[in-house]
Enzyme design. Structure first.
Site, mmCIF file in Angstrom:
data_model
loop_
_atom_site.group_PDB
_atom_site.id
_atom_site.type_symbol
_atom_site.label_atom_id
_atom_site.label_comp_id
_atom_site.label_asym_id
_atom_site.label_seq_id
_atom_site.Cartn_x
_atom_site.Cartn_y
_atom_site.Cartn_z
ATOM 1 C CB THR A 291 -0.939 0.024 1.226
ATOM 2 O OG1 THR A 291 -0.171 0.225 2.420
ATOM 3 C CG2 THR A 291 -1.738 -1.260 1.332
ATOM 4 C CB SER B 106 5.441 8.589 -4.426
ATOM 5 O OG SER B 106 4.717 8.872 -3.237
ATOM 6 C CE1 TYR C 249 3.679 9.741 9.421
ATOM 7 C CE2 TYR C 249 5.391 9.941 11.098
ATOM 8 C CZ TYR C 249 4.962 9.459 9.877
ATOM 9 O OH TYR C 249 5.802 8.685 9.102
ATOM 10 C CE LYS D 170 3.635 6.143 10.180
ATOM 11 N NZ LYS D 170 3.314 5.126 9.155
#
Length: 328
Positions: A10, A14, A153, A157
């Site tokens: 996934t 890029s 973020y 994580k």
């Protein structure tokens, strides 16, 4: 080495995802490429086939559980199995917490955490039936040492690391000895990711040094898919030292991370407009590259200097703490 291996990735269009797809393809794997950008995936599929692998492009929004399940079905229908699943799609937002839109916080968690949960369910649903497979979750150093201005973020994580531990525990209890779950912790990587971030700070987002080439993460992903490892840091000695030292002296490292983020992750000179980045719509296909122009391969000299400064700073701070404690 990976001839006949089927790998789902996934966030493949890029950066780390693209580098990983090409590395697997060069080794003969069949890569199933997933992201929101169909044109970029089609171009990458051609590159992967030219490199020696097979490729299937499947436009996928990882925040939609149905689309992720459909991705797994396409992989099995086309290639018969899923040997490796790489959860990699991620987005971010930069803003002081009190100024960060709640919708944007929710979106980061939807992509970076729920997207991984949907991926894990889809992948393990196939792997537990076939009795083998490797799930690789790409987390971040920030999951160990969170930064200011990117709270969701870091939260996501850290949660991904916890998810991996829980899944490994359940697989062990179920005696699924041939299914592995590995977590990768990349340092700062030279990708377009920072240009795609939402930003409400008024300052341009930069790649915080030291910056590493995307292939360092791709190599780590390939490595753990072949020889499982619970957790692997993708970065040089500085990144490994940062993680190790944080576990010994968290306050010192967190203070240093805060200062470094403020001074080097956000430009001190270049202003930036408020933007939602790629949170809700994919970036341009023209920016679907492996690298982001941060010269990850050319910054070894700066990396060594920064490492020396880091070690010296930690030494001074620890010495001060020891002296203060002895004086008391």
């Amino acid at each position: 080495m990976f001839s006949g291996t089927v790998v789902v990735i996934t966030g493949a269009s890029s950066g780390i995802g693209r580098a990983t797809a090409l590395r697997f393809a060069k080794r003969g794997a069949a890569v199933v490429l997933a992201s929101r950008r169909s044109e970029a995936l089609a171009e990458l599929a051609v590159e992967c086939e030219t490199a020696g692998g097979k490729a299937l492009a499947v436009q996928t929004d990882v925040t939609d559980a149905g689309q992720v399940q459909a991705l797994a079905r396409r992989a099995v229908d086309t290639f018969g199995t899923i040997d490796v699943w790489v959860n990699n799609a991620s987005v971010s937002v930069f803003a002081p917490f009190l100024e960060m839109p709640l919708d944007d916080i929710r979106r980061v968690l939807d992509v970076n955490l729920m997207g991984y949960i949907y991926g894990a369910k889809a992948a393990l649903g196939v792997m537990t039936k076939q009795g083998h497979g490797s799930l690789v979750n790409v987390a971040s150093i920030v999951g160990e040492v969170p930064q200011p201005y990117t709270a969701p973020y870091g939260m996501a994580k850290a949660a991904v690391r916890a998810l991996s531990v829980s899944l490994r525990s359940e697989l062990a209890l179920a005696k699924q000895k041939h299914i592995s779950v590995s977590t990768i912790l990349p340092a700062t990587i030279d990708t377009p990711f920072f240009r795609h971030a939402a930003n409400y700070t008024g300052r341009e987002v930069l790649a915080m040094p030291p910056v590493y080439a995307p292939d360092i993460v791709a190599k780590a992903i390939v490595k753990v898919s072949k020889k499982p490892q619970n957790e692997l840091i993708a970065g040089g000695p500085i990144a490994k030292t940062l993680v190790a030292q944080h576990r010994k002296t968290p306050a010192v490292i967190e203070a240093q991370m805060a200062q470094q983020t403020d001074k080097t992750h956000l430009s001190m000179t270049t202003a930036a407009p408020r933007t939602r980045g790629a949170l809700y719509s994919p970036p341009s296909t023209t920016d679907a590259t492996v690298t982001g122009g941060w010269n990850g391969r050319q910054r070894e000299g700066n990396r060594k200097i920064l490492g020396s400064l880091l070690a010296a700073t930690i030494g001074v701070l620890l010495a001060r703490r020891v002296l203060a404690h002895s004086d008391s």
